[in-house]
Motif scaffolding. Structure first.
Motif, PDB file in Angstrom:
ATOM      1  N   VAL A 252       0.830  -1.206   0.000  1.00 45.96           N
ATOM      2  CA  VAL A 252       0.000   0.000   0.000  1.00 45.96           C
ATOM      3  C   VAL A 252       0.862   1.252   0.000  1.00 45.96           C
ATOM      4  N   GLU A 253       0.322   2.281  -0.592  1.00 42.74           N
ATOM      5  CA  GLU A 253       0.940   3.606  -0.582  1.00 42.74           C
ATOM      6  C   GLU A 253       0.529   4.320   0.706  1.00 42.74           C
ATOM      7  N   ALA A 254       1.231   5.394   1.022  1.00 42.49           N
ATOM      8  CA  ALA A 254       1.017   6.102   2.279  1.00 42.49           C
ATOM      9  C   ALA A 254      -0.425   6.582   2.456  1.00 42.49           C
ATOM     10  N   GLN A 255      -0.985   7.228   1.456  1.00 39.91           N
ATOM     11  CA  GLN A 255      -2.341   7.766   1.602  1.00 39.91           C
ATOM     12  C   GLN A 255      -3.358   6.643   1.816  1.00 39.91           C
ATOM     13  N   GLU A 256      -3.186   5.531   1.111  1.00 42.64           N
ATOM     14  CA  GLU A 256      -4.096   4.395   1.284  1.00 42.64           C
ATOM     15  C   GLU A 256      -4.013   3.830   2.699  1.00 42.64           C
ATOM     16  N   ALA A 257      -2.801   3.731   3.225  1.00 42.65           N
ATOM     17  CA  ALA A 257      -2.621   3.235   4.594  1.00 42.65           C
ATOM     18  C   ALA A 257      -3.279   4.188   5.589  1.00 42.65           C
ATOM     19  N   TYR A 258      -3.084   5.475   5.405  1.00 48.80           N
ATOM     20  CA  TYR A 258      -3.671   6.473   6.294  1.00 48.80           C
ATOM     21  C   TYR A 258      -5.199   6.406   6.255  1.00 48.80           C
TER      22      TYR A 258
ATOM     23  N   GLN B  33       9.539   7.142   5.480  1.00 46.71           N
ATOM     24  CA  GLN B  33      10.014   8.278   4.668  1.00 46.71           C
ATOM     25  C   GLN B  33       8.972   8.670   3.622  1.00 46.71           C
ATOM     26  N   ALA B  34       8.281   7.708   3.040  1.00 44.71           N
ATOM     27  CA  ALA B  34       7.217   8.001   2.076  1.00 44.71           C
ATOM     28  C   ALA B  34       6.017   8.633   2.775  1.00 44.71           C
ATOM     29  N   TRP B  35       5.713   8.144   3.981  1.00 42.02           N
ATOM     30  CA  TRP B  35       4.616   8.718   4.774  1.00 42.02           C
ATOM     31  C   TRP B  35       4.867  10.205   5.005  1.00 42.02           C
ATOM     32  N   ARG B  36       6.065  10.512   5.473  1.00 41.69           N
ATOM     33  CA  ARG B  36       6.421  11.905   5.760  1.00 41.69           C
ATOM     34  C   ARG B  36       6.426  12.746   4.488  1.00 41.69           C
TER      35      ARG B  36
END
Length: 145
Positions: A34-40, A131-134
């Motif tokens: 998953v990508e960061a936005q999807e996880a969030y 790092q991708a999340w940030r």
């Protein structure tokens, strides 16, 4: 990849054992990352448990993801096994969606694969890690001193 799987791979490939890049490719083929936005979004909807496996020095340096559960990598399987005696309160069933987060998205892939072996079939990891999340501008808090 178990010892017998590695030996089978070596036998099929002229005695050559897989390197880490090949191993990561194989592991990641077994689930959808998953990508960061999807996880969030999944966490905010109550559909995912975010699990930060970064070591303390990285959490202190870079901060924390609000709402993420911190579990050191060496404790991960014990804390998330729904049948384990040392499990987290959230680890109640094998259908739990877990998003494993490391610093850059490498160690988390191997950790997610390990959770699959425990029967947590919805375990995945975050592409690019913390790092991708940030970089996506998602919430980060300063680690408590």
């Amino acid at each position: 990849m178990s010892g017998s799987e590695t030996e089978g791979h070596a036998a099929r490939n002229g005695g050559r054992r897989p390197g880490i890049d090949e191993l990561l490719q194989r592991v990641r083929a077994g689930y959808t990352r998953v990508e960061a936005q999807e996880a969030y979004d999944a966490w905010r909807a109550g559909d995912a448990l975010l699990v930060d496996i970064r070591y303390a020095a990285l959490r202190e340096r870079d901060g924390l993801i609000p709402g993420a559960t911190v579990v050191e990598r060496n404790e991960l399987e014990w804390r998330l096994d729904p049948r384990g005696s040392h499990r987290l309160p959230e680890a109640t069933h094998h259908d739990l969606r877990v998003v494993v987060i490391c610093n850059e998205g490498y160690a988390s892939s191997l950790a997610a694969e390990s959770l699959h072996r425990l029967g947590l079939h919805r375990a995945t990891d975050l592409v690019g890690g913390f790092q991708a999340w940030r970089a996506a501008g998602l919430p980060v808090t300063t680690a408590a001193a």
